[in-house]
Design a protein around this motif. Structure first.
Motif, short mmCIF file in Angstrom:
data_model
loop_
_atom_site.label_atom_id
_atom_site.label_comp_id
_atom_site.label_asym_id
_atom_site.label_seq_id
_atom_site.Cartn_x
_atom_site.Cartn_y
_atom_site.Cartn_z
N LYS A 163 0.71 -1.13 -0.04
CA LYS A 163 0.10 -0.12 -0.05
C LYS A 163 1.01 1.30 0.16
CE LYS A 163 -3.79 2.43 2.63
NZ LYS A 163 -4.71 2.22 3.70
N ARG A 164 1.88 1.07 0.65
CA ARG A 164 2.68 2.41 0.83
C ARG A 164 3.54 2.55 -0.45
NH1 ARG A 164 6.85 1.08 5.46
NH2 ARG A 164 4.65 1.18 6.42
N LEU A 165 4.09 1.65 -1.00
CA LEU A 165 4.46 1.66 -2.35
C LEU A 165 3.73 2.03 -3.47
CD1 LEU A 165 6.92 -1.54 -2.48
CD2 LEU A 165 7.50 0.80 -2.26
N ALA A 166 2.40 1.71 -3.40
CA ALA A 166 1.40 2.09 -4.50
C ALA A 166 1.04 3.55 -4.13
CB ALA A 166 0.08 1.30 -4.15
N GLY A 167 0.93 4.13 -2.97
CA GLY A 167 1.05 5.62 -2.81
C GLY A 167 2.12 6.29 -3.51
N ARG A 168 3.37 5.91 -3.02
CA ARG A 168 4.34 6.61 -3.75
C ARG A 168 4.57 6.49 -5.20
NH1 ARG A 168 9.20 4.63 0.49
NH2 ARG A 168 8.26 5.61 2.37
N ILE A 169 4.05 5.57 -5.96
CA ILE A 169 4.25 5.31 -7.25
C ILE A 169 3.15 6.34 -7.90
CG2 ILE A 169 3.41 3.75 -9.19
CD1 ILE A 169 4.75 1.67 -7.47
N ALA A 170 1.84 6.24 -7.17
CA ALA A 170 0.64 7.27 -7.67
C ALA A 170 1.38 8.76 -7.58
CB ALA A 170 -0.34 6.92 -6.76
N ALA A 171 2.14 9.04 -6.57
CA ALA A 171 2.46 10.58 -6.12
C ALA A 171 3.57 10.68 -7.43
CB ALA A 171 2.99 10.34 -4.93
N LEU A 172 4.28 9.94 -7.64
CA LEU A 172 5.38 9.97 -8.93
C LEU A 172 4.87 10.31 -10.04
CD1 LEU A 172 8.26 7.55 -7.90
CD2 LEU A 172 8.27 10.07 -7.86
N GLU A 173 3.78 9.39 -10.50
CA GLU A 173 3.12 9.64 -11.62
C GLU A 173 2.13 10.95 -11.64
OE1 GLU A 173 0.40 6.15 -12.00
OE2 GLU A 173 1.88 4.95 -12.53
N GLN A 174 1.56 11.46 -10.55
CA GLN A 174 0.93 12.46 -10.71
C GLN A 174 2.09 13.80 -10.87
OE1 GLN A 174 -0.85 13.59 -7.01
NE2 GLN A 174 -2.06 15.41 -7.78
N ARG A 175 3.22 13.64 -10.40
CA ARG A 175 4.31 14.63 -10.39
C ARG A 175 4.62 14.82 -12.01
NH1 ARG A 175 8.22 13.81 -5.45
NH2 ARG A 175 7.11 14.15 -3.89
N ARG A 176 4.87 13.68 -12.59
CA ARG A 176 5.36 13.57 -13.74
C ARG A 176 4.29 14.20 -14.72
NH1 ARG A 176 7.71 7.55 -14.19
NH2 ARG A 176 9.67 7.81 -13.02
N ALA A 177 3.08 13.72 -14.44
CA ALA A 177 2.06 14.50 -15.46
C ALA A 177 1.79 15.84 -15.33
CB ALA A 177 0.53 13.97 -14.77
N GLU A 178 1.99 16.49 -14.03
CA GLU A 178 2.10 17.98 -13.84
C GLU A 178 3.06 18.55 -14.71
OE1 GLU A 178 1.84 18.59 -9.58
OE2 GLU A 178 -0.38 17.86 -9.29
N LYS A 179 4.48 17.86 -14.42
CA LYS A 179 5.48 18.37 -14.95
C LYS A 179 5.13 18.30 -16.53
CE LYS A 179 10.54 17.98 -14.53
NZ LYS A 179 11.59 17.31 -13.94
N SER A 180 4.63 17.27 -17.18
CA SER A 180 4.54 17.24 -18.66
C SER A 180 3.62 18.33 -18.97
CB SER A 180 4.32 15.79 -19.10
OG SER A 180 2.95 15.64 -18.78
N ARG A 181 2.84 18.65 -18.21
CA ARG A 181 1.81 19.65 -18.53
C ARG A 181 2.23 21.07 -18.35
NH1 ARG A 181 -3.36 17.81 -15.49
NH2 ARG A 181 -1.61 16.89 -13.94
#
Length: 66
Positions: free
Chosen positions: A33-51
């Protein structure tokens, strides 16, 4: 007499193993669960950065508030 004692010991050992297995699986679940949360946060950061959005790190937020 010995047979009954053996059966009790085996039952106790099986119960002990089951409890240990439950503990291990619970720990794996918590870490997953902790790893899934971290992966989701990284994906959100990447998406924001790409926009073209500004990506704030937790440390940046802390210092910005002071």
């Amino acid at each position: 007499m010995k047979t009954r004692e053996c059966i009790r010991f085996v039952d106790y050992r099986d119960r002990e193993r089951s409890e240990e297995l439950v503990g291990v699986l619970t720990a794996i679940s918590v870490v997953s669960k902790r790893l899934a949360g971290r992966i989701a946060a990284l994906e959100q950061r990447r998406a924001e950065k790409s926009r073209g959005g500004k990506v704030n790190d937790a440390r940046q937020n802390y210092f910005a508030r002071q």
